[in-house]
Design a protein around this motif. Structure first.
Motif, mmCIF file in Angstrom:
data_model
loop_
_atom_site.group_PDB
_atom_site.id
_atom_site.type_symbol
_atom_site.label_atom_id
_atom_site.label_comp_id
_atom_site.label_asym_id
_atom_site.label_seq_id
_atom_site.Cartn_x
_atom_site.Cartn_y
_atom_site.Cartn_z
ATOM 1 N N HIS A 55 0.835 -1.196 0.000
ATOM 2 C CA HIS A 55 0.000 0.000 0.000
ATOM 3 C C HIS A 55 0.872 1.250 0.000
ATOM 4 N N GLY A 56 1.953 1.217 0.743
ATOM 5 C CA GLY A 56 2.837 2.376 0.812
ATOM 6 C C GLY A 56 3.585 2.633 -0.476
ATOM 7 N N TYR A 57 4.213 1.601 -1.056
ATOM 8 C CA TYR A 57 5.051 1.876 -2.223
ATOM 9 C C TYR A 57 4.270 1.932 -3.536
ATOM 10 N N SER A 58 3.077 1.338 -3.588
ATOM 11 C CA SER A 58 2.284 1.405 -4.822
ATOM 12 C C SER A 58 1.404 2.643 -4.884
ATOM 13 N N ARG A 59 1.054 3.191 -3.684
ATOM 14 C CA ARG A 59 0.136 4.323 -3.564
ATOM 15 C C ARG A 59 -1.223 4.018 -4.198
ATOM 16 N N ALA A 60 -1.609 2.752 -4.185
ATOM 17 C CA ALA A 60 -2.885 2.340 -4.766
ATOM 18 C C ALA A 60 -4.039 2.646 -3.815
ATOM 19 N N THR A 61 -5.227 2.756 -4.382
ATOM 20 C CA THR A 61 -6.420 2.928 -3.561
ATOM 21 C C THR A 61 -6.672 1.689 -2.726
ATOM 22 N N LEU A 62 -6.554 0.542 -3.368
ATOM 23 C CA LEU A 62 -6.831 -0.746 -2.724
ATOM 24 C C LEU A 62 -5.699 -1.700 -3.032
ATOM 25 N N VAL A 63 -5.203 -2.426 -2.022
ATOM 26 C CA VAL A 63 -4.228 -3.489 -2.271
ATOM 27 C C VAL A 63 -4.798 -4.799 -1.743
ATOM 28 N N GLY A 64 -4.326 -5.876 -2.326
ATOM 29 C CA GLY A 64 -4.741 -7.203 -1.901
ATOM 30 C C GLY A 64 -3.961 -8.247 -2.674
ATOM 31 N N LYS A 65 -4.078 -9.464 -2.247
ATOM 32 C CA LYS A 65 -3.409 -10.560 -2.938
ATOM 33 C C LYS A 65 -4.399 -11.305 -3.828
ATOM 34 N N SER A 66 -3.870 -12.080 -4.752
ATOM 35 C CA SER A 66 -4.718 -12.761 -5.721
ATOM 36 C C SER A 66 -5.170 -14.125 -5.196
ATOM 37 N N THR A 67 -6.286 -14.586 -5.746
ATOM 38 C CA THR A 67 -6.819 -15.897 -5.369
ATOM 39 C C THR A 67 -6.174 -16.947 -6.265
ATOM 40 N N THR A 68 -4.928 -17.295 -5.934
ATOM 41 C CA THR A 68 -4.197 -18.260 -6.763
ATOM 42 C C THR A 68 -3.790 -19.519 -6.002
ATOM 43 N N VAL A 69 -3.681 -19.436 -4.682
ATOM 44 C CA VAL A 69 -3.393 -20.621 -3.868
ATOM 45 C C VAL A 69 -4.697 -20.987 -3.162
ATOM 46 N N ILE A 70 -5.270 -22.129 -3.550
ATOM 47 C CA ILE A 70 -6.653 -22.447 -3.167
ATOM 48 C C ILE A 70 -6.752 -23.879 -2.670
ATOM 49 N N PHE A 71 -7.389 -24.036 -1.501
ATOM 50 C CA PHE A 71 -7.736 -25.375 -1.034
ATOM 51 C C PHE A 71 -9.162 -25.671 -1.470
ATOM 52 N N LEU A 72 -9.323 -26.676 -2.332
ATOM 53 C CA LEU A 72 -10.634 -27.083 -2.838
ATOM 54 C C LEU A 72 -11.126 -28.242 -1.989
ATOM 55 N N GLU A 73 -11.997 -27.929 -1.056
ATOM 56 C CA GLU A 73 -12.456 -28.931 -0.096
ATOM 57 C C GLU A 73 -13.163 -30.095 -0.775
ATOM 58 N N ALA A 74 -13.879 -29.829 -1.843
ATOM 59 C CA ALA A 74 -14.667 -30.873 -2.507
ATOM 60 C C ALA A 74 -13.803 -32.000 -3.043
ATOM 61 N N ILE A 75 -12.565 -31.683 -3.447
ATOM 62 C CA ILE A 75 -11.679 -32.721 -3.970
ATOM 63 C C ILE A 75 -10.434 -32.893 -3.097
ATOM 64 N N ASP A 76 -10.421 -32.255 -1.920
ATOM 65 C CA ASP A 76 -9.335 -32.380 -0.946
ATOM 66 C C ASP A 76 -7.979 -32.136 -1.600
ATOM 67 N N THR A 77 -7.863 -31.020 -2.283
ATOM 68 C CA THR A 77 -6.649 -30.700 -3.029
ATOM 69 C C THR A 77 -6.363 -29.205 -2.931
ATOM 70 N N THR A 78 -5.085 -28.867 -2.801
ATOM 71 C CA THR A 78 -4.654 -27.476 -2.891
ATOM 72 C C THR A 78 -4.002 -27.265 -4.246
ATOM 73 N N VAL A 79 -4.384 -26.194 -4.921
ATOM 74 C CA VAL A 79 -3.797 -25.879 -6.223
ATOM 75 C C VAL A 79 -3.183 -24.492 -6.176
ATOM 76 N N ARG A 80 -2.242 -24.259 -7.079
ATOM 77 C CA ARG A 80 -1.699 -22.920 -7.265
ATOM 78 C C ARG A 80 -1.759 -22.601 -8.743
ATOM 79 N N ARG A 81 -2.445 -21.524 -9.037
ATOM 80 C CA ARG A 81 -2.668 -21.142 -10.417
ATOM 81 C C ARG A 81 -1.684 -20.054 -10.846
ATOM 82 N N LEU A 82 -1.347 -20.046 -12.113
ATOM 83 C CA LEU A 82 -0.649 -18.921 -12.710
ATOM 84 C C LEU A 82 -1.708 -17.963 -13.226
ATOM 85 N N HIS A 83 -1.832 -16.825 -12.572
ATOM 86 C CA HIS A 83 -2.874 -15.884 -12.947
ATOM 87 C C HIS A 83 -2.392 -14.472 -12.655
#
Length: 368
Positions: free
Chosen positions: A239-267
């Motif tokens: 937030h400090g060095y980007s001076r953006a209105t909003l900062v956050g991380k991407s939804t790329t590391v995901i635990f999918l409970e339905a298939i009991d698997t964690t994935v990491r996406r390139l996005h």
């Protein structure tokens, strides 16, 4: 060094193609790609040659003792700007670096950009350089609004352990009573707890809960995701060095409970301006939130509506990297206000692990 100048904004290339450089050191001078010079010719003038490089290997005979501080400064600035450094630095150069950074520089990297192991190494180096450049850490309030009282205590406990000096935790209970023992699990952290009626619109509840926050920065968290200890510092620095209105991380590391698997996406591209970040990682100033009208009074998709409001007001959205945040997608899709199907999270998958990924960077190492 100045974090306003030496920062990774727009300098971390797309991980699908490796861009590497070599810095050769010798008693007489240095060579960086097609650039070369003696030790009085200004190595730092060529930092921009690394702005499209994922990694820099340090090699050669080694710099003379008189040049070690110049090289150490160059390497720290390169890391701050997003380039991962590796190689045999030698004892003289290693001792010129801060110990926390020197411990993160290895002879050879593990994997390639886009692999979790490589990205963790790079992020740890960058933290070791950037964190000391922060003159003052602003106070932060993290706001948790939940309809699931049974999950609140565990999340409050998780937030209380984040590595951040001044953190306030605000809990809004939507149609459920506050569970007992929240003060105990919050430990020494400041805690605010409010209960809201079940028939109040969800977005309105979030807005009212944020009104209880006192931090110079305010963030939203959900009740079932995971965060590593340095996660909040990552967001505050960005937030400090980007001076953006909003900062956050991407939804790329995901635990999918339905298939009991964690994935990491390139996005998306790391350390860049973007059009969407994960709602459970939102961080901004109260003033910027007020300027876009606060949280919209809608029953679902509150994150999307806020992002749309930021865009309408010509605000900016920034994502640093995805290390430190793990999104949990429950088997029951009705538990999410984001209605995207589970198949969406299997697109562009690069790595996967059976079960919940256990990793200290994501706060999951000790999970049952």
């Amino acid at each position: 060094m100045d974090i306003r100048i030496d920062n990774p904004v727009g300098r971390v290339p797309d991980p699908r193609t490796l861009m590497a450089r070599t810095l050769d050191l010798s008693p007489a001078g240095w060579r960086l790609g097609r650039h070369r010079g003696t030790w009085d010719s200004g190595l730092n003038r060529h930092l921009c040659a690394l702005d499209n490089a994922h990694q820099l290997r340090v090699g050669g005979e080694g710099a003379p003792h008189a040049a070690r501080d110049q090289v150490a400064d160059f390497l720290q600035r390169a890391i701050a700007r997003g380039t991962f450094v590796h190689g045999d630095l030698g004892t003289d150069l290693t001792t010129a670096l801060p110990p926390e950074l020197a411990a993160q520089i290895t002879t050879d990297p593990t994997g390639r950009p886009g692999d979790l192991d490589w990205d963790v190494q790079s992020v740890r180096q960058r933290r070791a350089v950037l964190q000391p450049l922060v003159a003052r850490w602003p106070t932060v309030s993290l706001v948790l609004v939940s309809r699931r009282g049974d999950r609140v205590a565990a999340m409050v406990k998780r937030l209380s352990t984040l590595d951040y000096p001044e953190l306030e935790i605000v809990v809004g209970l939507h149609g459920v009573p506050a569970p007992s023992g929240l003060s105990e699990v919050a430990g020494s952290r400041s805690l605010v707890v409010r209960e809201f009626p079940a028939d109040q619109v969800f977005g309105s509840v979030i807005n009212d809960a944020f009104a209880c926050a006192s931090g110079e920065l305010v963030g939203k968290v959900d009740d079932d995701d995971f965060f590593g200890d340095p996660h909040l510092m990552d967001l505050v620095m960005a937030h400090g060095y980007s001076r953006a209105t909003l900062v956050g991380k991407s939804t790329t590391v995901i635990f999918l409970e339905a298939i009991d698997t964690t994935v990491r996406r390139l996005h998306g591209v790391r350390e860049s301006f973007t059009d969407r970040v994960a709602g459970s990682t939102f961080l901004m100033t109260p003033e910027d939130l007020a300027d876009v009208g606060g949280w919209p009074s809608v029953p679902r998709a509150v994150d999307t509506h806020l992002i749309n409001a930021i865009r309408r007001e010509s605000g900016t959205i920034y994502q640093p990297h995805d290390i430190g945040y793990l999104y949990v997608r429950n088997a029951d899709p009705s538990e999410h206000t984001w209605g995207t199907g589970g198949d969406h999270f299997l697109r562009n998958t690069r790595e996967q692990w059976i079960g919940l990924l256990r990793h200290p960077e994501f706060g999951t190492e000790g999970e049952a």
